[in-house]
Design a protein around this motif. Structure first.
Motif, short mmCIF file in Angstrom:
data_model
loop_
_atom_site.label_atom_id
_atom_site.label_comp_id
_atom_site.label_asym_id
_atom_site.label_seq_id
_atom_site.Cartn_x
_atom_site.Cartn_y
_atom_site.Cartn_z
N THR A 178 -21.23 61.08 -5.66
CA THR A 178 -20.04 61.94 -5.76
C THR A 178 -18.85 61.17 -5.19
N PRO A 179 -17.83 60.88 -5.98
CA PRO A 179 -16.67 60.15 -5.47
C PRO A 179 -15.83 61.02 -4.54
N THR A 180 -15.25 60.40 -3.51
CA THR A 180 -14.39 61.14 -2.57
C THR A 180 -12.91 60.86 -2.78
N ARG A 181 -12.59 59.85 -3.56
CA ARG A 181 -11.21 59.37 -3.79
C ARG A 181 -10.65 58.61 -2.60
N ASN A 182 -11.45 58.42 -1.55
CA ASN A 182 -11.01 57.62 -0.41
C ASN A 182 -11.17 56.13 -0.75
N THR A 183 -10.20 55.33 -0.34
CA THR A 183 -10.24 53.89 -0.58
C THR A 183 -9.85 53.17 0.71
N LYS A 184 -10.34 51.93 0.84
CA LYS A 184 -9.91 51.07 1.94
C LYS A 184 -10.34 49.64 1.63
N LYS A 185 -9.83 48.69 2.40
CA LYS A 185 -10.20 47.29 2.25
C LYS A 185 -11.22 46.93 3.31
N ILE A 186 -12.29 46.24 2.88
CA ILE A 186 -13.32 45.75 3.79
C ILE A 186 -13.49 44.27 3.48
N LEU A 187 -13.25 43.43 4.47
CA LEU A 187 -13.26 41.97 4.27
C LEU A 187 -12.37 41.58 3.09
N ASP A 188 -11.22 42.23 3.01
CA ASP A 188 -10.22 41.96 1.97
C ASP A 188 -10.69 42.33 0.56
N LEU A 189 -11.73 43.15 0.47
CA LEU A 189 -12.21 43.64 -0.82
C LEU A 189 -11.87 45.12 -0.95
N ASP A 190 -11.41 45.53 -2.12
CA ASP A 190 -11.08 46.94 -2.35
C ASP A 190 -12.36 47.75 -2.49
N ALA A 191 -12.50 48.79 -1.68
CA ALA A 191 -13.71 49.61 -1.70
C ALA A 191 -13.37 51.08 -1.93
N LYS A 192 -14.29 51.77 -2.63
CA LYS A 192 -14.17 53.21 -2.85
C LYS A 192 -15.36 53.91 -2.22
N GLU A 193 -15.11 55.11 -1.69
CA GLU A 193 -16.16 55.86 -0.99
C GLU A 193 -16.85 56.84 -1.94
N TYR A 194 -18.18 56.90 -1.79
CA TYR A 194 -19.00 57.87 -2.52
C TYR A 194 -19.98 58.50 -1.54
N THR A 195 -20.44 59.70 -1.87
CA THR A 195 -21.41 60.38 -1.03
C THR A 195 -22.62 60.82 -1.84
N PHE A 196 -23.74 60.98 -1.14
CA PHE A 196 -24.93 61.58 -1.72
C PHE A 196 -25.86 61.95 -0.57
N GLU A 197 -26.97 62.59 -0.85
CA GLU A 197 -27.93 62.95 0.19
C GLU A 197 -29.34 62.93 -0.37
N ASP A 198 -30.31 62.82 0.56
CA ASP A 198 -31.71 62.97 0.20
C ASP A 198 -32.36 63.91 1.21
N ASP A 199 -33.67 63.91 1.30
CA ASP A 199 -34.35 64.85 2.18
C ASP A 199 -34.08 64.60 3.66
N LYS A 200 -33.71 63.37 4.01
CA LYS A 200 -33.59 63.00 5.42
C LYS A 200 -32.16 62.74 5.89
N TYR A 201 -31.29 62.28 4.98
CA TYR A 201 -29.97 61.83 5.42
C TYR A 201 -28.85 62.28 4.49
N TYR A 202 -27.64 62.34 5.09
CA TYR A 202 -26.40 62.41 4.33
C TYR A 202 -25.82 61.00 4.32
N TYR A 203 -25.37 60.54 3.16
CA TYR A 203 -24.89 59.17 3.02
C TYR A 203 -23.42 59.13 2.64
N SER A 204 -22.71 58.18 3.24
CA SER A 204 -21.36 57.82 2.82
C SER A 204 -21.38 56.31 2.56
N VAL A 205 -21.15 55.90 1.31
CA VAL A 205 -21.22 54.48 0.96
C VAL A 205 -19.88 54.02 0.41
#
Length: 235
Positions: free
Chosen positions: A125-152
């Protein structure tokens, strides 16, 4: 004709050398654990010391090629907290992903036969959040499973695929991950993992095909292997 053959040879040579470059991604992995007071009721245990010992910092490496990626977690951790018996190996310890055939091969230190399973790809699921990590453009996405909530946080780089998790994201590199554990009951600890990419560099290509284990076990045997790993099932 001679000039044409020379030009063709040069193009082929450049092409072959271009294919001999992979990327090595290095991640710091922070694990934070907070046990509730109810978890130590009846035990002579210092809660602050327990939480400190259960929290660790490690490193893991991901090697990325055109059609494969390899996760390797060094056995030596970056602090001494794991020596107190509270820590477990960072998993996956060794995981070879074959994106052409949608297969993963996992090798556990204590299991005789590596596991073969289908590539794990979550629904994002896209969040529309963006930022630079090591000078690379990154976009945030989320998902979940039985054990965790994820932000990637994902980025595009030459259509390469690479992730330090069991979950893979075809055509994307993972630059950062936050995993928040789901609380099972009132005695369960709060757990949080943070994967932070600290370095990305070109490296000599690996022969991933040669790394594919000749013998593998199906993923259906995993529960039994886990029980044996925990010392419950010795059969």
């Amino acid at each position: 004709m001679k000039n044409y053959l020379s030009l063709l040879f040069s193009v082929l040579t450049i092409s072959l050398f271009a294919q001999e470059t992979d990327y090595q991604l290095s991640y710091d992995v922070h694990r934070k654990v907070e046990f509730p007071k109810k978890a130590i009721e009846g035990f002579d245990i210092n809660l602050d010391e327990l939480n400190k010992n259960a929290s660790t910092q490690k490193t893991t490496e991901v090697y990325v090629g055109k059609d494969f990626s390899l996760i390797e977690a060094p056995k030596k951790i970056s602090n001494s907290q794991g020596e107190k018996g509270m820590d477990r190996p960072l998993r996956p310890e060794w995981l070879l992903n074959d994106y052409q055939n949608d297969l993963s091969y996992e090798n556990f230190e204590y299991f005789e036969i590596p596991l073969k399973s289908a590539l794990k790809e979550p629904t994002l699921t896209p969040t529309r959040n963006t930022k630079k990590i090591l000078d690379l453009d990154a976009k945030e996405y989320t998902f979940e499973d039985d054990k965790y909530y994820y932000s990637v946080w994902l980025t595009k780089l030459k259509d390469l695929s690479g992730s330090p998790l069991y979950y893979q994201f075809k055509g994307f590199l993972v630059l950062e991950v936050k995993m928040i554990g789901k609380i099972i009951d009132e005695k369960s600890p709060k757990q949080e993992f943070l994967y932070v990419l600290t370095d990305i560099k070109e490296t000599k290509a690996k022969n991933y095909i040669k790394m594919i284990p000749k013998r593998t076990s199906s993923v259906e045997t995993l529960p039994k292997l886990y029980r044996r790993d925990e010392g419950v099932d010795k059969s």
